[in-house]
Design a protein around this motif. Structure first.
Motif: not given
Length: 200
Positions: A76-88
């Protein structure tokens, strides 16, 4: 590893006496699936029926003992909410997964539907840009009833509420001139099905 966890989820879902689900899924291998998002239940529904499916998941889930092992094994693909670096970074994982033929699923609303609020929320466009760039097949999926079964913000589960998970006609992302146009068509397809009451 991941296959074992998925089979376990399939059997756990199968034996739950409180669930009443109708699946109608026809998904080409390697397609990007995109759906509305009503409940935590949605991801379990997909995990139980679509082999190797991968989602964007809150990074906090990767810190929970045992669950983190399941998440890693199922890629699964982790993403930190509100963090643009993590999102991209997560978007690039989606791109890589599509290139490798993975079953990638996106909730473009990026959050669950609030109970009592009709219609779909705003779609994030980045996954649609990637779908066009990678010339992906995009399959809209409508989920109906999971929000009544396990609503956002509620601990209790409603017994035997009808849930439907229905794949809709696939789209060739490369035929769309923009991410907006593709997102609009996916949204139209899902909303049209939900309003039709065909499986109500």
């Amino acid at each position: 590893g991941g296959v074992v966890f998925q089979k376990g989820i399939y059997f756990l879902m199968l034996i739950q006496p409180w669930l009443s689900i109708r699946f109608d899924l026809n998904i080409p291998k390697g397609a990007m699936t995109i759906s509305n998002h009503q409940s935590h239940l949605d991801s379990f529904l997909f995990l139980s029926r679509i082999a190797g499916i991968r989602f964007l998941c809150k990074i906090s889930l990767f810190y929970i003992p045992l669950l983190n092992l399941c998440m890693l094994m199922m890629r699964q693909i982790p993403v930190r909410r509100g963090n643009q670096t993590s999102y991209w970074k997560a978007m690039e994982q989606i791109r890589k997964g599509l290139r490798e033929g993975d079953a990638i699923h996106v909730y473009p609303e990026m959050t669950r539907q609030t109970p009592g609020v009709p219609g779909l929320q705003k779609f994030h466009l980045a996954p649609f840009h990637i779908a066009i760039q990678e010339r992906a097949i995009v399959v809209p999926i409508a989920i109906s009833g999971s929000g009544r079964t396990w609503p956002k913000g509620k601990m209790g589960i409603s017994f035997r509420q009808p849930v439907v998970v229905k794949s809709l006609p696939p789209l060739e992302a490369s035929e769309f001139k923009s991410a907006d146009a593709l997102a609009l068509e996916v949204r139209r397809s899902i909303e049209e099905f939900l309003k039709s009451g065909v499986y109500a």
